[in-house]
Design an enzyme around this catalytic site. Structure first.
Site, PDB file in Angstrom:
ATOM      1  CG  ASP A 112      -1.766   1.198   1.392  1.00  0.00           C
ATOM      2  OD1 ASP A 112      -2.020   1.866   0.371  1.00  0.00           O
ATOM      3  OD2 ASP A 112      -2.209   1.480   2.523  1.00  0.00           O
ATOM      4  CG  ASP A 296      -3.609   4.742  -1.896  1.00  0.00           C
ATOM      5  OD1 ASP A 296      -2.950   3.702  -1.692  1.00  0.00           O
ATOM      6  OD2 ASP A 296      -4.569   5.081  -1.176  1.00  0.00           O
TER       7      ASP A 296
END
Ligand code: NAG
Ligand code: NAG
Ligand code: NAG
EC number: 3.4.23.21
Length: 426
Positions: A112, A296
């Site tokens: 992530d 992201d």
């Protein structure tokens, strides 16, 4: 309906689309970690939940006015240093196998770039449903820390545990004394087939040191960069992260990597100068320009400021807002162009229309938030190779090789069929 519904969602077991192999022995000196795409609800997409999980991760509401009316209630009340942090598990995510401790225990971690901590569920967490949680008592190298940690979200959900340190191994590279946030308890809504989140933003986001920063600090990688190739469903959703380098074989021949500076080294913040839909560019004054954007890998959709999202949909015929959600025709040809450093990176329409809602309309991959920045999620990243240059604080993009992203049947057709009927919430 409020964002608070997220906490009450009961998840079906996530389905791993591809079995994840251990990383291959690097023949070219690069540390390649295969990643797979996991999805909840047995492959049935639910874009609304993906949208809400991104809002929760960033402490946002769906719109500015909603943010004002609900004031503090949707903000995470976290006490762990940053309200930008979250352990929230998106419901569709790319994960890879990571080993923790001595002897090594293999866990499935989401990679992530939108968070910085290494958060892993443990066998002590009765409610955690990760498939292979970490058992600290079985690791001779585990060192407990003194600090408990806890994150509360405005929707009432939370995660908490203790910090500690242990050896973390990715493929052939072992990082000693990596700080870990161990989950000992969490409320419903976090459960998933994934054991945790391996944060790859800048550690400055939470005042910690990420796994990759440790690799750099300890000279375990040649270069201070890592790169992501995210695969589409049609090629089994597989992908690859390379730590310490990149693979130009993934890039459409004739293209270089276009780099743009990180504007604030917390998240991977960059400036996007302009956008286009089917060749029509953003006219001056429509939205803040350049538009701050966060790259992201832990977000699926494109979640942006209301005025930008409204502009985008104004370029898509028959798109409309249906109970606070943007819906678009399932079939279309208008690609989205994202202009970085004068070069346009595109997302084809098939990735911009998601599951079927009814009346020939599909959930739009572009949804709004109360923020004044855009979160560039996987919908964009699976069409473009992306290089995170931690050392030079810049992000690079290049179009993915066409054969890598060919889609038959298209992702959207898959999703249309999988989803079936109109969502009850709509
Ligand atoms: C964790 O490891 C300890 C020590 O080997 C063992 O006693 C315990 O049962 C393990 N916990 C679980 C949930 O497997
Ligand atoms: C950079 O981001 C952090 C975290 O979001 C924020 O607190 C800080 O004010 C930002 N700095 C600048 C110069 O914008
Ligand atoms: C986007 O590009 C178009 C065409 O080059 C230009 O006319 C427009 O002013 C640009 N928009 C912004 C917000 O810079």
């Amino acid at each position: 309906m409020r964002i608070t519904t997220v906490a009450s969602i009961t998840l079906a077991t996530a389905v791993a689309i591809v079995a994840n192999a251990d990383s291959a022995t690097p023949s070219d000196g690069l540390l390649r970690i295969p990643i797979s795409r996991s999805e909840s609800f047995h492959g049935t997409p639910n874009s609304r939940r993906l949208w809400y999980s991104t809002l929760r991760k960033y402490g946002l509401s769906r719109t500015k006015s909603e943010m004002e009316s609900e004031a503090i209630s949707t903000m995470p009340l976290g006490d762990v240093g940053s309200d930008k942090e979250a352990t929230s598990q998106p419901f569709q995510q790319y994960y890879g196998l990571v080993k923790i401790g001595t002897p090594p225990q293999t866990v499935k971690m989401q990679f992530d770039t939108g968070s910085s901590r290494f958060v892993v569920s443990t066998t002590e967490c009765a409610i955690c449903t990760g498939s292979t949680s970490f058992n600290r008592t079985q690791s001779s190298t585990f060192r407990p820390g003194v600090m408990p940690w806890k994150i509360h979200y405005g929707d009432g959900s939370f995660a908490e545990g203790i910090v500690g340190e242990d050896k973390v191994t990715l493929g052939t590279i072992s990082v000693e004394s990596q700080q870990l946030n161990l989950v000992l308890s969490e409320s419903a809504g976090f459960d998933d087939d994934i054991d945790g989140v391996l944060g790859l933003s800048f550690g400055a986001l939470s005042g910690s040191t990420t796994v990759f920063e440790n690799m750099m600090n300890k000279d375990l990688v040649d270069k201070g960069i890592f790169s992501f190739f995210l695969g589409k469903r049609s090629i089994n959703g597989g992908g690859e992260v390379i730590f310490g380098g990149m693979d130009m074989e993934r890039v459409e021949p004739g293209n270089e990597i276009t780099y743009t500076p990180v504007t604030n080294a917390t998240h991977w913040n960059i400036d996007v100068q302009n956008f286009s839909v089917n060749g029509v560019s953003l006219s001056t004054g429509t939205t803040t320009s350049p538009l701050r954007s966060i790259v992201d890998t832990g977000t699926t959709l494109l979640v942006g400021p209301e005025n930008w999202v409204t502009w985008y949909h104004s370029q898509i015929k028959r798109s409309r807002k249906f109970r606070k959600t943007w819906v678009v025709p399932c079939k279309g040809t208008s690609s989205l162009g994202v202009v970085v450093e004068g070069k346009t990176f595109s997302v084809p329409y098939e990735d911009l229309a998601r599951e079927y809602i009814g009346f020939g309309l599909c959930f739009s991959a572009v949804q709004s938030s109360s923020a004044d920045y855009l979160i560039l999620g996987d919908v964009f990243l699976k069409n473009n190779y992306v290089v995170f240059d931690q050392a030079e604080k810049r992000v690079g993009f290049a179009p993915l090789k066409a054969e890598t992203k060919r889609v038959t049947p298209t992702d959207s057709e898959d999703e249309v069929m999988a989803s079936g009927r109109m969502q009850e919430e709509l």
